[in-house]
Design a protein around this motif. Structure first.
Motif, short mmCIF file in Angstrom:
data_model
loop_
_atom_site.label_atom_id
_atom_site.label_comp_id
_atom_site.label_asym_id
_atom_site.label_seq_id
_atom_site.Cartn_x
_atom_site.Cartn_y
_atom_site.Cartn_z
N GLN A 71 0.71 -1.27 0.23
CA GLN A 71 0.14 0.22 -0.06
C GLN A 71 0.92 1.33 0.00
O GLN A 71 2.08 1.17 0.55
CB GLN A 71 -1.05 0.12 1.33
N TRP A 72 0.22 2.29 -0.74
CA TRP A 72 1.09 3.58 -0.61
C TRP A 72 -0.13 4.48 -0.88
O TRP A 72 -1.27 4.25 -1.14
CB TRP A 72 2.11 3.62 -1.54
N ASP A 73 0.26 5.88 -0.71
CA ASP A 73 -0.83 6.96 -1.16
C ASP A 73 -0.19 7.52 -2.56
O ASP A 73 0.80 7.99 -2.75
CB ASP A 73 -0.65 8.19 0.00
N SER A 74 -1.17 7.73 -3.35
CA SER A 74 -1.01 8.47 -4.77
C SER A 74 -1.14 9.95 -4.57
O SER A 74 -0.52 10.83 -5.28
CB SER A 74 -1.88 8.07 -5.74
N ALA A 75 -1.67 10.34 -3.37
CA ALA A 75 -1.71 11.77 -3.20
C ALA A 75 -2.14 11.70 -1.81
O ALA A 75 -2.42 10.65 -1.37
CB ALA A 75 -2.95 12.59 -3.89
N PRO A 76 -2.00 12.77 -1.04
CA PRO A 76 -2.28 12.96 0.50
C PRO A 76 -3.67 12.42 0.85
O PRO A 76 -4.82 12.69 0.28
CB PRO A 76 -2.03 14.18 0.99
N GLY A 77 -3.73 11.31 1.42
CA GLY A 77 -4.93 10.71 1.90
C GLY A 77 -5.61 9.79 0.73
O GLY A 77 -6.85 9.29 0.85
N ARG A 78 -5.15 9.64 -0.29
CA ARG A 78 -5.60 8.59 -1.46
C ARG A 78 -4.86 7.40 -1.43
O ARG A 78 -3.71 7.34 -2.10
CB ARG A 78 -5.44 9.59 -2.68
#
Length: 289
Positions: A71-78
């Motif tokens: 998992q990771w974020d593509s944008a803050p909070g996404r």
């Protein structure tokens, strides 16, 4: 009507249902009329549609591989996630992002990722439905969710996979159907360290976009897939006219989704093997330098 003609018409009906947002009840009425009975229609549909329970070509627990969800974020909070597969001996020589069809990150696409890893790459089977809760078990629901995506935002989500996993390695991308169209978009938009792109029977951008393509592109097209051909061939001609590196392979006599071995009626083993060998050779040539 000859059985082969019934099969061809049924596949065309299913293609319109799954890609043009047709009502399921109307689709089943038309399929029943074509097949001759409700029971025959259900049997035909089971053979055309992808079967999530179909046996994988590469088993999930294959000892030659290491796989897991990341998992990771593509944008803050996404929040994003992907099924990441490496050769057991260590990280692959380069990264290949695998983009799913219009049902999401299905067992079949995970199997594709494992095949990529067996070829020596780090395979990243990205779930582009992750920000909306992830790929559902219900394929109709998955198609509905895909249809509601903001494509510009989803393209940025896909780009984030390259930033996350290909920070210091060359990267390729391969996608199928809806994912093939996303591959074309990434070829236009670019992505971190992206050096090779392979699109399987994906509807193509407008020819005017061809001049913006940033990476060598391979198009794998099904000869009986008129829906995709009407966009893919003009795009390919525009790529050639713009001096962009493009290879077009057209497989005569095969249907859309010919690579999907979980769809008994559409899968074509000979075409699938040839296309796959060409795909891996393309990546080997462009990602290993």
């Amino acid at each position: 009507m000859h059985p082969s003609e019934i099969r061809t018409r049924a596949i065309a009906l299913y293609d319109r249902f799954t890609h043009e947002g047709r009502d399921r009840r109307r689709f089943m009425r038309e399929l029943t009329l074509l097949a001759g009975s409700a029971a025959a229609a259900e049997t035909l549909l089971a053979a055309i549609a992808a079967n999530p329970a179909a046996a994988a070509i590469v088993a999930e627990d294959d000892k030659r591989l290491k796989a897991g969800m990341v998992q990771w974020d593509s944008a803050p909070g996404r929040a994003m996630r992907a099924y990441v597969v490496d050769p057991a001996a260590g990280p692959g020589k380069a990264v290949v992002v695998v983009i799913h069809e219009n049902r999401g990150l299905t067992p079949h696409i995970r199997d594709i990722a494992r095949r990529v890893a067996l070829a020596g790459y780090t395979a990243v089977g990205v779930d582009l439905l992750a920000p909306d809760g992830g790929t559902p078990a219900d394929e109709d629901k998955g198609r509905e969710m895909i249809g509601k995506l903001d494509i510009a935002v989803t393209t940025r989500d896909a780009q984030s996979a390259f930033t996350r996993f290909a920070a210091d390695r060359k990267a390729g991308v391969v996608g199928f159907c809806w994912g093939g169209a996303m591959v074309d978009r990434l070829a236009v938009a670019g992505a971190h360290n992206l050096a090779a792109a392979v699109s399987y029977y994906g509807p193509a951008p407008a020819p005017e976009e061809a001049a913006k393509v940033k990476v060598p592109l391979m198009l794998q097209l099904a000869g009986l897939d008129s829906r995709v051909a009407q966009t893919a061939h003009p795009f390919a001609e525009a790529l050639k006219a713009a001096g962009k590196p493009v290879i077009v392979h057209d497989y005569p006599g095969v249907h859309h989704a010919f690579n999907n071995d979980s769809s008994a009626e559409r899968y074509n083993a000979d075409a699938a093997k040839l296309a796959w060998d060409r795909t891996i050779a393309f990546f080997d040539r462009l990602l290993n330098g």
